[in-house]
Design an enzyme around this catalytic site. Structure first.
Site, PDB file in Angstrom:
ATOM      1  N   ARG A  73     -25.789 -71.324 -66.875  1.00 50.52           N
ATOM      2  CA  ARG A  73     -24.432 -71.861 -66.861  1.00 50.52           C
ATOM      3  C   ARG A  73     -23.386 -70.831 -66.469  1.00 50.52           C
ATOM      4  O   ARG A  73     -22.336 -71.189 -65.949  1.00 50.52           O
ATOM      5  CB  ARG A  73     -24.102 -72.506 -68.193  1.00 50.52           C
ATOM      6  CG  ARG A  73     -24.922 -73.758 -68.413  1.00 50.52           C
ATOM      7  CD  ARG A  73     -24.556 -74.411 -69.689  1.00 50.52           C
ATOM      8  NE  ARG A  73     -25.407 -75.569 -69.903  1.00 50.52           N
ATOM      9  CZ  ARG A  73     -25.409 -76.258 -71.003  1.00 50.52           C
ATOM     10  NH1 ARG A  73     -24.617 -75.915 -71.994  1.00 50.52           N
ATOM     11  NH2 ARG A  73     -26.193 -77.289 -71.132  1.00 50.52           N
ATOM     12  N   GLU A 110     -32.559 -67.926 -81.419  1.00 47.45           N
ATOM     13  CA  GLU A 110     -32.766 -68.622 -82.683  1.00 47.45           C
ATOM     14  C   GLU A 110     -34.136 -69.280 -82.743  1.00 47.45           C
ATOM     15  O   GLU A 110     -34.622 -69.639 -83.801  1.00 47.45           O
ATOM     16  CB  GLU A 110     -31.651 -69.644 -82.950  1.00 47.45           C
ATOM     17  CG  GLU A 110     -31.541 -70.750 -81.930  1.00 47.45           C
ATOM     18  CD  GLU A 110     -30.667 -70.447 -80.723  1.00 47.45           C
ATOM     19  OE1 GLU A 110     -30.174 -71.394 -80.119  1.00 47.45           O
ATOM     20  OE2 GLU A 110     -30.484 -69.263 -80.373  1.00 47.45           O
TER      21      GLU A 110
END
Length: 176
Positions: A73, A110
């Site tokens: 992105r 994560e």
């Protein structure tokens, strides 16, 4: 969504349109995640331009010579920002995506581990860099980008806009 008070954007009418242009997809890619889908922002020419213009307005006169975009992105916003402020664009890619000699920085996500790579010589010592990424969850990717740029003795500027995953004011204490 945006850190308006810290960045002088409170009351900016562009923020409402940008925020409304970003679709929230519940439970994607897994249960409990509220995915911020910017592809809908890219479909709205005015909101997309406003998003880029906010960055350009802020960084135009800050002697930024490098805009480093984190895959993928960061590639959507970074080149437009770089062109508008007169800087070069440097892609920070996932492993084995860049031809030629690269330098790498591993980081913890994560949900696992990953790595960013950059061409050797893409950034010179003393250059000032702006890092563009989509959101910050744990700070691992942004921290890896900063460490990667740091290997070239670059002066970096980290910009943190929280999309709700981690409040931006809680991130600075965890960086490198």
């Amino acid at each position: 969504m945006f850190a308006g008070d810290q960045n002088g954007l409170q009351g900016d009418p562009r923020l409402k349109a940008i925020s409304e242009a970003i679709r929230v997809v519940p439970h994607f890619p897994k249960p409990g995640i509220m995915f911020q889908d910017i592809t809908t922002l890219l479909l709205d020419h005015k909101a997309f331009k406003d998003a880029v213009d906010i960055f350009v307005d802020r960084y135009r006169d800050m002697d930024i010579s490098v805009v480093a975009g984190v895959e993928a992105r960061g590639f959507m916003f970074g080149p437009s920002i770089a062109l508008a402020i007169g800087a070069k664009f440097v892609p920070l890619r996932k492993p084995r995506k860049l031809p030629g000699e690269v330098i790498s920085e591993a980081y913890v996500l994560e949900y696992g581990t990953d790595c960013l790579e950059m061409h050797v010589g893409a950034v010179q010592p003393g250059e000032r860099a702006l890092v563009i990424d989509d959101l910050v969850a744990t700070g691992g990717t942004l921290c890896a980008a900063i460490r990667l740029l740091g290997t070239t003795q670059t002066k970096w500027k980290a910009v943190v806009y929280s999309c709700g995953a981690t409040p931006a004011d809680k991130l600075f204490c965890t960086f490198c």
